[in-house]
Motif scaffolding. Sequence first.
Motif, short mmCIF file in Angstrom:
data_model
loop_
_atom_site.label_atom_id
_atom_site.label_comp_id
_atom_site.label_asym_id
_atom_site.label_seq_id
_atom_site.Cartn_x
_atom_site.Cartn_y
_atom_site.Cartn_z
N CYS A 183 0.78 -1.21 -0.21
CA CYS A 183 0.01 -0.03 0.14
C CYS A 183 0.90 1.17 -0.05
N GLY A 184 1.98 1.17 0.41
CA GLY A 184 2.94 2.26 0.19
C GLY A 184 2.47 3.29 1.25
N ALA A 185 2.37 4.82 0.42
CA ALA A 185 2.10 5.84 1.58
C ALA A 185 0.63 6.01 1.52
N GLY A 186 -0.20 4.98 1.13
CA GLY A 186 -1.69 5.14 1.27
C GLY A 186 -2.36 5.99 0.46
N ASN A 187 -1.76 6.71 -0.46
CA ASN A 187 -2.50 7.52 -1.69
C ASN A 187 -3.22 6.91 -2.45
N ILE A 188 -2.74 5.51 -2.71
CA ILE A 188 -3.65 4.71 -3.62
C ILE A 188 -4.67 3.94 -2.84
N THR A 189 -4.29 3.68 -1.83
CA THR A 189 -5.34 3.13 -0.86
C THR A 189 -6.74 3.88 -0.61
N ARG A 190 -6.50 5.38 -0.55
CA ARG A 190 -7.51 6.24 -0.59
C ARG A 190 -8.42 6.27 -1.80
N LEU A 191 -7.74 6.04 -2.97
CA LEU A 191 -8.57 6.01 -4.14
C LEU A 191 -9.24 4.53 -4.10
N VAL A 192 -8.81 3.50 -3.33
CA VAL A 192 -9.49 2.29 -3.44
C VAL A 192 -10.97 2.32 -2.60
N ALA A 193 -10.39 3.30 -1.42
CA ALA A 193 -11.70 3.28 -0.48
C ALA A 193 -12.73 4.16 -1.13
N GLN A 194 -12.36 5.10 -2.01
CA GLN A 194 -13.41 5.97 -2.65
C GLN A 194 -14.19 5.18 -3.98
N ARG A 195 -13.39 4.18 -4.39
CA ARG A 195 -14.15 3.53 -5.34
C ARG A 195 -14.99 2.23 -4.76
N PHE A 196 -14.74 2.04 -3.68
CA PHE A 196 -15.55 0.81 -2.96
C PHE A 196 -15.73 1.31 -1.54
N PRO A 197 -16.73 2.19 -1.37
CA PRO A 197 -16.79 2.82 -0.13
C PRO A 197 -17.65 1.62 0.61
N GLY A 198 -17.63 1.64 2.03
CA GLY A 198 -18.36 1.10 2.81
C GLY A 198 -17.64 -0.28 3.19
N ARG A 199 -16.65 -0.64 2.54
CA ARG A 199 -15.92 -1.95 2.65
C ARG A 199 -14.82 -1.71 3.65
N GLY A 200 -14.38 -2.88 4.55
CA GLY A 200 -13.27 -2.65 5.09
C GLY A 200 -12.00 -2.80 4.39
N ILE A 201 -11.03 -2.06 4.66
CA ILE A 201 -9.85 -2.06 3.94
C ILE A 201 -8.50 -2.28 4.75
#
Length: 256
Positions: A40-58
């Motif tokens: 996941c690195g610095a989390g900048n892409i994890t943020r995009l994943v969370a926006q693409r699939f809201p409501g899921r645990g990450i």
Amino acid sequence: MADWDPAQYLKFEDQRARPAIDLLGRVDLTAPGEIVDLGCGAGNITRLVAQRFPGRGILGVDSSPEMLAQARAALPGARFVEGDMARFAPPAPPALIFSNAALHWLDDHQALFPALLGRLLPGGVLAVQMPRNHGAASHTAMVEASRLPRFRDKLAAVVRESPVAAPAAYYGVLAPHAARIEIWETEYLHVLEGANPVVEWTKGTALRPLLAALDEQERAEFLEEYGGRVAAAYPKAADGKTPFPFRRLFLVATAR
């Protein structure tokens, strides 16, 4: 390997995020469950994943404490753990294992990729993007410089000449285990600014283990050798900016 430097990596955040956005756009996720961002690195892409699939645990996984500290600040609603990507097993089968620009650091992809697919829920998705620019001057210049006599002994063990296989190789290892596979390549043309910006780009990624293996004087000499080769290979355009072609491999596989 040397510690990751989030500031150096994120110098080109917009350009580095573009492939992840393209990958996310091809993920059709119908299975319920958690998402794992592997590497996941610095989390900048994890943020995009969370926006693409809201409501899921990450759950974000990375081996760098420095990157994870940045990720936790960027996305406090997700969980982040320090771990070895090659050995990490999620606590429960996830719906999606997403990995952007990380798995090329690992070896034995013939075993790794089927194993990752096997950790998913039925109908879960493995979505991966890896740089496949190792035949371009940005990477071949590292190999050339590393073979100079004054660097060869220290760098022979850390140079990675061709860590990502051709697309058909990944189809071959995943097809027996997947319900569906999509694999493609894209060559992006990044337009970079600065005196020798391709060097700054690779200092955040592929150059890291090489520079870490050298002492301060050797590091300066290596960067001079490498930088000269790169500047010649990537001349500036008429507007003073540097066009930088960069090839990446993508795959999206659905578990049976």
